[in-house]
Write a protein that holds these residues in place. Structure first.
Motif, PDB file in Angstrom:
ATOM      1  N   UNK A   9      33.972 -51.663 -10.042  1.00 46.12           N
ATOM      2  CA  UNK A   9      34.834 -52.171 -11.105  1.00 46.12           C
ATOM      3  C   UNK A   9      34.073 -53.182 -11.947  1.00 46.12           C
ATOM      4  N   UNK A  10      34.247 -53.090 -13.245  1.00 50.32           N
ATOM      5  CA  UNK A  10      33.599 -54.009 -14.157  1.00 50.32           C
ATOM      6  C   UNK A  10      33.962 -55.450 -13.819  1.00 50.32           C
ATOM      7  N   UNK A  11      32.950 -56.314 -13.760  1.00 53.88           N
ATOM      8  CA  UNK A  11      33.181 -57.724 -13.510  1.00 53.88           C
ATOM      9  C   UNK A  11      33.246 -58.123 -12.054  1.00 53.88           C
ATOM     10  N   UNK A  12      33.171 -57.147 -11.132  1.00 50.94           N
ATOM     11  CA  UNK A  12      33.243 -57.445  -9.703  1.00 50.94           C
ATOM     12  C   UNK A  12      31.848 -57.370  -9.097  1.00 50.94           C
ATOM     13  N   UNK A  17      36.887 -67.372  -5.697  1.00 47.53           N
ATOM     14  CA  UNK A  17      38.252 -67.784  -5.366  1.00 47.53           C
ATOM     15  C   UNK A  17      39.203 -66.677  -5.823  1.00 47.53           C
ATOM     16  N   UNK A  18      39.327 -65.660  -4.984  1.00 47.69           N
ATOM     17  CA  UNK A  18      40.065 -64.432  -5.311  1.00 47.69           C
ATOM     18  C   UNK A  18      41.240 -64.297  -4.353  1.00 47.69           C
ATOM     19  N   UNK A  19      42.378 -63.925  -4.894  1.00 40.77           N
ATOM     20  CA  UNK A  19      43.558 -63.696  -4.056  1.00 40.77           C
ATOM     21  C   UNK A  19      43.614 -62.232  -3.628  1.00 40.77           C
ATOM     22  N   UNK A  77      46.529 -62.919 -15.010  1.00 41.21           N
ATOM     23  CA  UNK A  77      47.837 -62.516 -14.490  1.00 41.21           C
ATOM     24  C   UNK A  77      48.976 -62.858 -15.438  1.00 41.21           C
ATOM     25  N   UNK A  78      50.147 -62.283 -15.153  1.00 36.86           N
ATOM     26  CA  UNK A  78      51.397 -62.675 -15.788  1.00 36.86           C
ATOM     27  C   UNK A  78      52.185 -63.523 -14.800  1.00 36.86           C
ATOM     28  N   UNK A  79      53.286 -64.115 -15.294  1.00 37.12           N
ATOM     29  CA  UNK A  79      54.002 -65.099 -14.486  1.00 37.12           C
ATOM     30  C   UNK A  79      54.653 -64.506 -13.250  1.00 37.12           C
ATOM     31  N   UNK A  80      54.904 -63.180 -13.221  1.00 40.04           N
ATOM     32  CA  UNK A  80      55.560 -62.587 -12.063  1.00 40.04           C
ATOM     33  C   UNK A  80      54.601 -62.289 -10.924  1.00 40.04           C
ATOM     34  N   UNK A  81      53.297 -62.451 -11.142  1.00 46.77           N
ATOM     35  CA  UNK A  81      52.311 -62.234 -10.084  1.00 46.77           C
ATOM     36  C   UNK A  81      52.111 -63.528  -9.298  1.00 46.77           C
ATOM     37  N   UNK A  82      51.930 -63.401  -7.992  1.00 49.12           N
ATOM     38  CA  UNK A  82      51.817 -64.566  -7.117  1.00 49.12           C
ATOM     39  C   UNK A  82      50.542 -65.336  -7.444  1.00 49.12           C
ATOM     40  N   UNK A 133      44.635 -67.245  -7.191  1.00 49.00           N
ATOM     41  CA  UNK A 133      43.267 -66.804  -7.414  1.00 49.00           C
ATOM     42  C   UNK A 133      42.808 -67.093  -8.828  1.00 49.00           C
ATOM     43  N   UNK A 134      41.918 -68.085  -9.001  1.00 51.43           N
ATOM     44  CA  UNK A 134      41.397 -68.349 -10.342  1.00 51.43           C
ATOM     45  C   UNK A 134      40.375 -67.296 -10.750  1.00 51.43           C
ATOM     46  N   UNK A 135      39.817 -66.588  -9.775  1.00 50.39           N
ATOM     47  CA  UNK A 135      38.921 -65.488 -10.108  1.00 50.39           C
ATOM     48  C   UNK A 135      39.679 -64.232 -10.485  1.00 50.39           C
ATOM     49  N   UNK A 136      40.761 -63.979  -9.798  1.00 53.78           N
ATOM     50  CA  UNK A 136      41.557 -62.785 -10.049  1.00 53.78           C
ATOM     51  C   UNK A 136      42.368 -62.433  -8.821  1.00 53.78           C
TER      52      UNK A 136
END
Length: 957
Positions: A121-124, A143-145, A181-186, A189-192
């Protein structure tokens, strides 16, 4: 073998791949013109899937988001094309910036390991452990969730995320990576955010069965291991509604061997000291900068992994408006290796050159080759084990009382345990003469006796030369994590107008983490256990036949070391009487070995989705805010050892001081913080094929529980007279937060054809770094001062970069050639962040990029999918990166990983619609992994891992 040949081969591969990617990007306009998309279909219909908006955040019981058997029935797409089509559809239609990987068949992600699948995946970017992908960073941040079906998942080892090497990939239907993310996502993770999706029984029309069996061959280890997967799913209409049941079982046994040759850290010869000046004079280097390594070593790691995965899902639809889903997901992971390591090194103590032998240096004074005398040797045989079990229980209810209103309730209980063990048996010897050579090739290590320069093996293979007693190191750990989670989400949709829907929700978690980690207990041997030793003959086999190392060494018996209890029983007769019973009993935990954490979160969010299709440029998107309150409690102990008089010096009559009895003083701290996390996602649809996304959000990542550990060990007695030191955690750490901006331009020219480019910027506040400061303690005869190292929130950091990529099939080519296709992507990430730990050999602070971050990375994947034949050849490359700002035993130098590329491939032949055979290979280019201290002319290690070849038979009904 020419030691430089693997590096030259990798350079040729990188040049070829870079040229191929450039040609590919220029050629994309041809298939874009030649392939027509069916504009009469919606993007979801073109992709073959209609993923629910925010599926990861709402833990949709419909499950995977993969295409069901009835979707897109008018156009049948199978094989690799189907997986690319579905993944492209998810990206195209999602409410956020997201990339996906989809299994083209049950139990068949493109890679066997979840982390290795994510590297496409791009960016990973991924980190590897003993040849397998183990952890990931997204756009430069680790720092990934991690989630499973939109719910929390973690490995109980002091961190907050799932170890991606724990989960068999056969359990997954797909993986989604959310980058803004959008607000409905937990939050978390500042990385993603990485969401692992499993299948549900209602994903299929009726009875579905799949089974696979794999044989994996590892060439360095020269062994074959099994792998299997079984899925059975069915659904029934009953008098109480429709019921579906799915059972998915996965088993993997893997093996590995890792060969390693390492130089010890380079130290500067200081002309201001008497020893430094004398050494410089003896080398003829007076007045010249000179850096010498303090030794060299070899290692061979022989290990195994075992994964068991279970997924049981039960769905019940009693009415047309109510759907209940219960699921149990379990991962059971065992990791073990027993290794031989053999080092001639002096540690921080200066090394002694043979001034009569020739020495060579580079232009900067870095050692290239030379001979040293009387270098201590350690011959170690060790065991490392980890067993992690994560059990995830969830219950979901989705009620749609009207076509516009959806109410979703979700409950989860998750429990994880991790047990670890590390034990090392140490033998001692001495290298009378050590010839060492470093440079662009693999380090050389040749040891010979003074009186016979040709007979190094006679020295190293003679047990009598290991007469100095060694020792035994023992460490055990155990972590238990639990979490209860409840959430409620409500979504209301509007028929017409600019406002499309309003969603709101609340979420509560109660998490606890208890970790016990013993100190390394050391047992000194009173004599060498000769009867328990064995010759370890490398015989020119180590590092694929490299000859610049010893032919063999004497080591403690590995078969004994692999049995923890047998090792302690075997060594008991060779330790002192005062230590013998402790050794037989095994390591026990002191009160300050335990780290206890508790955490509660209270979350509420609101999200509005909007859209205007009648504008000259149609626009849609969402805006929302997520507010989360976090309450943290920590508990531990301060181990306080006062100074006490232990005797009187008979010569002077002065008292002799030592350590008094230890006191364990309870420590505890509570803290809380509240954060508001706004987000905005916009999409501009210039044409049915071309769209622009803009996103802005604020994200947070909470500190790991290991960083919050308050335990500290303070000793008053200071016989050396230097600085007293101690290390601890910090219960008052605040979370890292990131302000994020993203823009993504995407062009979809066919069902499996797209190109895209994205730019991103993150401003991160509160990077955590270990800082040393002087603190005062008052017990015993205090007060006295101690230099305490603890993690603190530091300054801001900035990460920026861009991504480009795409995929297509060359359908415009005639006949069988139309089955060829390609995927490619490239990522550039630049970072600026404080790194107070990074120092050069003089102690001056160094500026280095974020740890684990490569500035450049790319993937190039060639694809063929036509008729019964499907194939992939994938090349993944990343540039150099910082492994750690201050490595263990590195002399405070940062350690860099050199640039690395790897080729993997697979080919599948579908014999019948229900039966197929796959052959795949990993690390086909036999890629080396190299690290160095600070600058490339100071090599640290050269590492080789197995090439793996697998054969899989897969049946689907």
């Amino acid at each position: 073998m020419d030691a430089c040949e693997p590096a030259r081969r990798n350079d040729r591969m990188r040049l070829y791949s870079t040229a191929s990617m450039a040609a590919l990007l220029m050629a994309w306009t041809v298939p874009a013109a030649a392939q027509s998309s069916d504009n009469s279909q919606t993007p979801a219909e073109q992709s073959g899937t209609v993923p629910p908006s925010g599926d990861a955040g709402t833990a949709s019981p419909q499950g995977s988001g993969a295409a069901t058997d009835t979707e897109a029935a008018d156009i049948v797409v199978t094989g690799v094309r189907a997986s690319l089509s579905t993944a492209q559809g998810i990206k195209r239609n999602a409410s956020q910036i997201v990339d996906s990987i989809v299994a083209e068949d049950i139990g068949k992600l493109p890679d066997r390991n979840v982390a290795e699948a994510l590297q496409r995946i791009t960016g990973v970017q991924i980190q590897r452990s003993f040849g397998e992908g183990s952890s990931v960073a997204i756009r430069g941040l680790s720092q990934v969730r991690t989630e499973v079906n939109g719910r929390d998942v973690f490995t109980a080892s002091g961190g907050r995320t799932l170890s991606l090497e724990d989960v068999p990939s056969e359990l997954l239907a797909g993986i989604d990576v959310y980058k803004n993310p959008s607000a409905d996502l937990i939050e978390g993770g500042i990385g993603g955010l990485i969401n692992l999706r499993t299948r549900k029984p209602f994903d299929f029309n009726g009875l579905k069965m799949s089974a696979s069996a794999t044989a994996n061959y590892y060439d360095l280890r020269d062994t074959t291991t099994p792998q299997a997967n079984l899925l059975i799913s069915n659904r029934w209409n009953t008098g109480i509604g429709e019921i579906g049941l799915l059972v998915d079982l996965a088993y993997q046994k893997t093996a590995f061997r890792q060969d390693q040759i390492s130089s010890q850290p380079f130290f500067r010869l200081d002309p201001a000291t008497e020893l430094g000046a004398a050494t410089l004079a003896g080398l003829g280097r007076t007045g010249q900068e000179t850096f010498l390594p303090h030794g060299v070593g070899i290692g061979q790691y022989l290990g195994d992994r075992r994964r068991i995965g279970v997924d049981v899902a039960l769905q019940w639809k009693p009415t047309d408006t109510l759907l209940l889903t219960g699921e149990y997901v379990r991962s059971d992971y065992k990791f073990q290796y027993g290794d031989y390591s053999f080092f001639a090194f002096t540690g921080d103590t200066p090394i002694t050159p043979d001034f009569t032998a020739p020495f060579t240096y580079d232009a900067d004074g870095n050692f290239r080759s030379g001979t040293f005398v009387n270098v201590p040797i350690n011959s170690n045989t060790s065991l490392e084990r980890r067993k992690s079990v994560t059990s995830d229980y969830s219950l979901n209810a989705r009620w749609t009382p009207t076509d516009r209103l959806t109410i979703n309730g979700d409950f989860q209980y998750i429990r994880g345990t991790t047990d670890g063990q590390r034990s090392i048996v140490i033998l001692n010897s001495n290298a009378e003469r050590l010839f060492q050579q470093v440079g662009s090739g693999v380090p050389t290590m040749i040891i010979t006796p003074d009186n016979d320069p040709t007979n190094g093996d006679g020295l190293l293979l003679n047990p009598a030369n290991y007469a100095v007693p060694g020792g035994y190191l023992d460490n055990v750990s155990r972590s238990v994590g639990k979490q209860y989670t409840g959430r409620l989400d409500v979504n209301y949709e509007f028929d017409t107008g600019f406002l499309k829907s309003i969603a709101a929700g609340v979420r509560y978690t109660d998490r606890s983490a208890v970790s016990d980690n013993s100190i390394y207990a050391y047992y000194g041997l009173t004599e060498t256990p000769y009867a328990l030793l064995e010759p370890r003959i490398f015989g020119g086999d180590l590092y694929r036949g490299y000859r610049g190392i010893p032919e063999g060494v004497i080591a403690f018996n590995r078969n004994i070391v692999l049995d923890y209890d047998a090792t302690r029983n075997a060594l008991a007769p060779f330790v002192g009487a005062e230590q013998r019973q402790a050794l037989l009993n095994g390591v026990t935990y002191a009160p300050n070995d335990r780290n206890t954490q508790g955490e509660n979160t209270y979350t509420a969010y609101g999200l509005v989705k909007f859209g205007a299709d009648d504008l000259s440029i149609p626009i849609d998107g969402n805006v929302g805010v997520r507010v989360v309150k976090t309450k943290v409690s920590t508990a531990g102990f301060s181990a306080q050892t006062p100074q006490a008089q232990t005797g009187v010096d008979p010569a002077t009559g002065l008292p002799i001081f030592g350590n008094g009895p230890i006191s364990f003083v309870p420590l505890g701290a509570d803290s809380d913080y509240t954060k508001a996390l706004p987000s905005l996602n916009l999409r501009f649809r210039f044409t049915p094929q071309l769209q622009l996304r803009l996103a802005a959000s604020k994200a947070l990542t909470r500190p790991d529980f290991t960083a919050l550990n308050p335990n500290i060990n303070i000793v008053e007695n200071n016989p050396g007279g230097g600085l007293r030191t101690a290390t601890t955690g910090n219960a008052n750490l605040r979370p890292l937060t990131a302000d994020q901006l993203d823009a993504s331009l995407e062009y979809y020219f066919a069902r499996t054809g797209s190109v895209y480019g994205a730019v991103f910027y993150k401003k991160v506040d509160g990077f955590i770094a270990n800082i040393t400061s002087t603190e005062t303690f008052n017990f015993g005869n205090g007060p006295f001062t101690v230099d305490v190292t603890r993690p603190l929130n530091g300054d801001n950091g900035k990460i920026k970069g861009f991504e480009v990529g795409g995929n297509t099939f060359f359908d415009f080519l005639p006949g069988v050639l139309s089955g060829f296709g390609v995927q490619a992507n490239f990522t550039y990430v630049d970072s600026k962040a404080p790194s107070p730990d990074a120092q050069d050999t003089t102690g001056a602070q160094l500026t280095v990029p974020l740890e684990q971050l490569s500035k450049y990375s790319y993937n190039l994947v060639g694809i063929y999918d036509k008729g019964p034949l499907s194939a992939r050849v994938a090349y993944n490359w990343r540039s150099k990166y910082v492994v750690t700002t201050r490595g263990n035993g590195s002399g405070n130098l940062p350690i860099f990983n050199d640039a690395r590329g790897q080729v993997d491939a697979s080919i599948t032949y579908t014999v019948t619609p229900n039966f197929g055979l796959t052959v795949d290979g990993i690390n086909l280019t036999n890629t080396e992994n190299r690290t160095y201290y600070g600058i490339a002319s100071r090599p640290q290690s050269a590492v080789l891992n197995d090439r793996r070849v697998s054969i899989t038979a897969r049946f689907t009904y």
